[in-house]
Design a protein around this motif. Structure first.
Motif, PDB file in Angstrom:
ATOM      1  N   TRP A   1      62.818  51.977  77.384  1.00  0.00           N
ATOM      2  CA  TRP A   1      61.894  51.298  78.260  1.00  0.00           C
ATOM      3  C   TRP A   1      60.730  50.841  77.400  1.00  0.00           C
ATOM      4  N   ASP A   2      60.608  49.534  77.213  1.00  0.00           N
ATOM      5  CA  ASP A   2      59.596  48.965  76.316  1.00  0.00           C
ATOM      6  C   ASP A   2      58.616  48.101  77.090  1.00  0.00           C
ATOM      7  N   VAL A   3      57.359  48.250  76.760  1.00  0.00           N
ATOM      8  CA  VAL A   3      56.308  47.362  77.260  1.00  0.00           C
ATOM      9  C   VAL A   3      55.603  46.843  76.019  1.00  0.00           C
ATOM     10  N   ARG A   4      55.759  45.559  75.761  1.00  0.00           N
ATOM     11  CA  ARG A   4      55.281  44.964  74.509  1.00  0.00           C
ATOM     12  C   ARG A   4      54.147  43.974  74.738  1.00  0.00           C
ATOM     13  N   GLY A   5      53.328  43.844  73.687  1.00  0.00           N
ATOM     14  CA  GLY A   5      52.317  42.795  73.652  1.00  0.00           C
ATOM     15  C   GLY A   5      51.181  42.953  74.641  1.00  0.00           C
ATOM     16  N   ILE A   6      50.728  44.178  74.877  1.00  0.00           N
ATOM     17  CA  ILE A   6      49.599  44.379  75.790  1.00  0.00           C
ATOM     18  C   ILE A   6      48.315  44.048  75.020  1.00  0.00           C
ATOM     19  N   PRO A   7      47.585  43.014  75.432  1.00  0.00           N
ATOM     20  CA  PRO A   7      46.378  42.636  74.694  1.00  0.00           C
ATOM     21  C   PRO A   7      45.188  43.506  75.103  1.00  0.00           C
ATOM     22  N   VAL A   8      44.417  43.918  74.117  1.00  0.00           N
ATOM     23  CA  VAL A   8      43.174  44.657  74.359  1.00  0.00           C
ATOM     24  C   VAL A   8      42.099  43.969  73.531  1.00  0.00           C
ATOM     25  N   PHE A   9      41.122  43.399  74.202  1.00  0.00           N
ATOM     26  CA  PHE A   9      40.053  42.660  73.522  1.00  0.00           C
ATOM     27  C   PHE A   9      38.722  43.202  74.012  1.00  0.00           C
ATOM     28  N   ARG A  10      37.969  43.805  73.113  1.00  0.00           N
ATOM     29  CA  ARG A  10      36.674  44.383  73.482  1.00  0.00           C
ATOM     30  C   ARG A  10      35.581  43.793  72.621  1.00  0.00           C
ATOM     31  N   THR A  11      34.453  43.541  73.222  1.00  0.00           N
ATOM     32  CA  THR A  11      33.259  43.173  72.474  1.00  0.00           C
ATOM     33  C   THR A  11      32.204  44.235  72.744  1.00  0.00           C
ATOM     34  N   ILE A  12      31.509  44.622  71.708  1.00  0.00           N
ATOM     35  CA  ILE A  12      30.456  45.621  71.832  1.00  0.00           C
ATOM     36  C   ILE A  12      29.189  45.030  71.245  1.00  0.00           C
ATOM     37  N   ALA A  13      28.135  45.013  72.048  1.00  0.00           N
ATOM     38  CA  ALA A  13      26.848  44.475  71.612  1.00  0.00           C
ATOM     39  C   ALA A  13      25.893  45.617  71.299  1.00  0.00           C
ATOM     40  N   ARG A  14      25.281  45.531  70.134  1.00  0.00           N
ATOM     41  CA  ARG A  14      24.193  46.442  69.754  1.00  0.00           C
ATOM     42  C   ARG A  14      23.028  45.537  69.358  1.00  0.00           C
ATOM     43  N   GLY A  15      22.115  45.359  70.292  1.00  0.00           N
ATOM     44  CA  GLY A  15      21.044  44.389  70.074  1.00  0.00           C
ATOM     45  C   GLY A  15      21.648  42.997  70.038  1.00  0.00           C
ATOM     46  N   ASP A  16      21.328  42.233  69.004  1.00  0.00           N
ATOM     47  CA  ASP A  16      21.921  40.887  68.874  1.00  0.00           C
ATOM     48  C   ASP A  16      23.158  40.893  67.989  1.00  0.00           C
ATOM     49  N   HIS A  17      23.612  42.096  67.613  1.00  0.00           N
ATOM     50  CA  HIS A  17      24.805  42.236  66.762  1.00  0.00           C
ATOM     51  C   HIS A  17      26.017  42.493  67.650  1.00  0.00           C
ATOM     52  N   LEU A  18      27.014  41.637  67.546  1.00  0.00           N
ATOM     53  CA  LEU A  18      28.225  41.737  68.359  1.00  0.00           C
ATOM     54  C   LEU A  18      29.400  42.120  67.471  1.00  0.00           C
ATOM     55  N   THR A  19      30.208  43.076  67.935  1.00  0.00           N
ATOM     56  CA  THR A  19      31.419  43.483  67.218  1.00  0.00           C
ATOM     57  C   THR A  19      32.616  43.186  68.101  1.00  0.00           C
ATOM     58  N   ILE A  20      33.673  42.629  67.484  1.00  0.00           N
ATOM     59  CA  ILE A  20      34.896  42.292  68.217  1.00  0.00           C
ATOM     60  C   ILE A  20      36.009  43.253  67.809  1.00  0.00           C
ATOM     61  N   HIS A  21      36.747  43.735  68.804  1.00  0.00           N
ATOM     62  CA  HIS A  21      37.931  44.567  68.585  1.00  0.00           C
ATOM     63  C   HIS A  21      39.091  43.873  69.297  1.00  0.00           C
ATOM     64  N   ASP A  22      40.009  43.321  68.512  1.00  0.00           N
ATOM     65  CA  ASP A  22      41.136  42.535  69.019  1.00  0.00           C
ATOM     66  C   ASP A  22      42.414  43.280  68.651  1.00  0.00           C
ATOM     67  N   LEU A  23      43.057  43.881  69.660  1.00  0.00           N
ATOM     68  CA  LEU A  23      44.227  44.710  69.415  1.00  0.00           C
ATOM     69  C   LEU A  23      45.405  44.258  70.269  1.00  0.00           C
ATOM     70  N   GLU A  24      46.592  44.662  69.837  1.00  0.00           N
ATOM     71  CA  GLU A  24      47.802  44.475  70.628  1.00  0.00           C
ATOM     72  C   GLU A  24      48.557  45.792  70.611  1.00  0.00           C
ATOM     73  N   VAL A  25      49.022  46.217  71.785  1.00  0.00           N
ATOM     74  CA  VAL A  25      49.675  47.516  71.923  1.00  0.00           C
ATOM     75  C   VAL A  25      51.112  47.325  72.404  1.00  0.00           C
ATOM     76  N   ASP A  26      52.046  47.996  71.735  1.00  0.00           N
ATOM     77  CA  ASP A  26      53.451  48.066  72.154  1.00  0.00           C
ATOM     78  C   ASP A  26      53.784  49.522  72.441  1.00  0.00           C
TER      79      ASP A  26
END
Length: 194
Positions: A1-26
């Motif tokens: 039983w496979d579930v592929r290509g689940i996108p996870v995209f998070r942005t985290i703001a610390r003040g005016d500094h933005l960090t991107i976390h772009d993941l894919e989960v199988d």
């Protein structure tokens, strides 16, 4: 039983500094003989439910958290495998100054992690599609290019993953740099495969 290509995209703001976390989960669940695949929603709820706590951290920790969440919730599962791939984004610079919310990417290289939970937990990690180029100067100038993908297995599931991952990546790239410069023209493919 496979579930592929689940996108996870998070942005985290610390003040005016933005960090991107772009993941894919199988996720792959190994089911007992005769078991019927379950609801994909359970897998997605686990992936997204754990994202807030883990998706901005180490890929290995996130994969392990998903495996630990799913294993007891699927009674017919004899094991679970979770693959997480991380695509890196680079901050855009304008006039040598990084822009807080502007990025280029995703980078070609991906960091990968795999958690397997059958009778015991097993962690592995690696990288995919890292382009490496060595250019030598002089009269016989040449360029040697390689696209590197590598996987390794950790001896246990409680290690400082980021430090270990960076060290292995550094060893691989340094070995490439040393080897590529010493190879005579026409010998690259055979020597670099060794």
């Amino acid at each position: 039983w496979d579930v592929r290509g689940i996108p996870v995209f998070r942005t985290i703001a610390r003040g005016d500094h933005l960090t991107i976390h772009d993941l894919e989960v199988d996720v792959s669940l190994a089911l007992a003989d005769g078991a019927v695949p379950g609801d994909d929603g359970l897998v997605q709820r686990g992936v997204y439910g754990l994202a807030a706590a883990h998706a901005a951290g180490e890929a290995e920790d996130y994969a392990l958290a998903i495996a630990r969440y799913l294993r007891p919730r699927v009674p017919d599962a004899v094991g679970v495998t979770v693959d997480v791939s991380v695509r890196g984004w680079q901050r855009l610079t304008v006039g040598d100054r990084p822009r807080g919310g502007d990025f280029t990417g995703p980078a070609r290289e991906e960091r990968v992690a795999r958690a397997e939970f059958f009778d015991a937990e097993r962690m592995s990690a690696g990288l995919r599609r890292l382009p490496l180029l060595a250019v030598s100067g002089g009269a016989d100038a040449r360029a040697v290019m390689l696209v590197l993908s590598a996987n390794w297995t950790y001896g246990w599931s409680d290690v400082p993953f980021s430090t270990q991952w960076q060290q292995v990546r550094r060893v691989l790239t340094e070995a490439w740099a040393e080897r590529a410069r010493d190879v005579a023209p026409g010998e690259q493919a055979r020597a670099l495969a060794a």
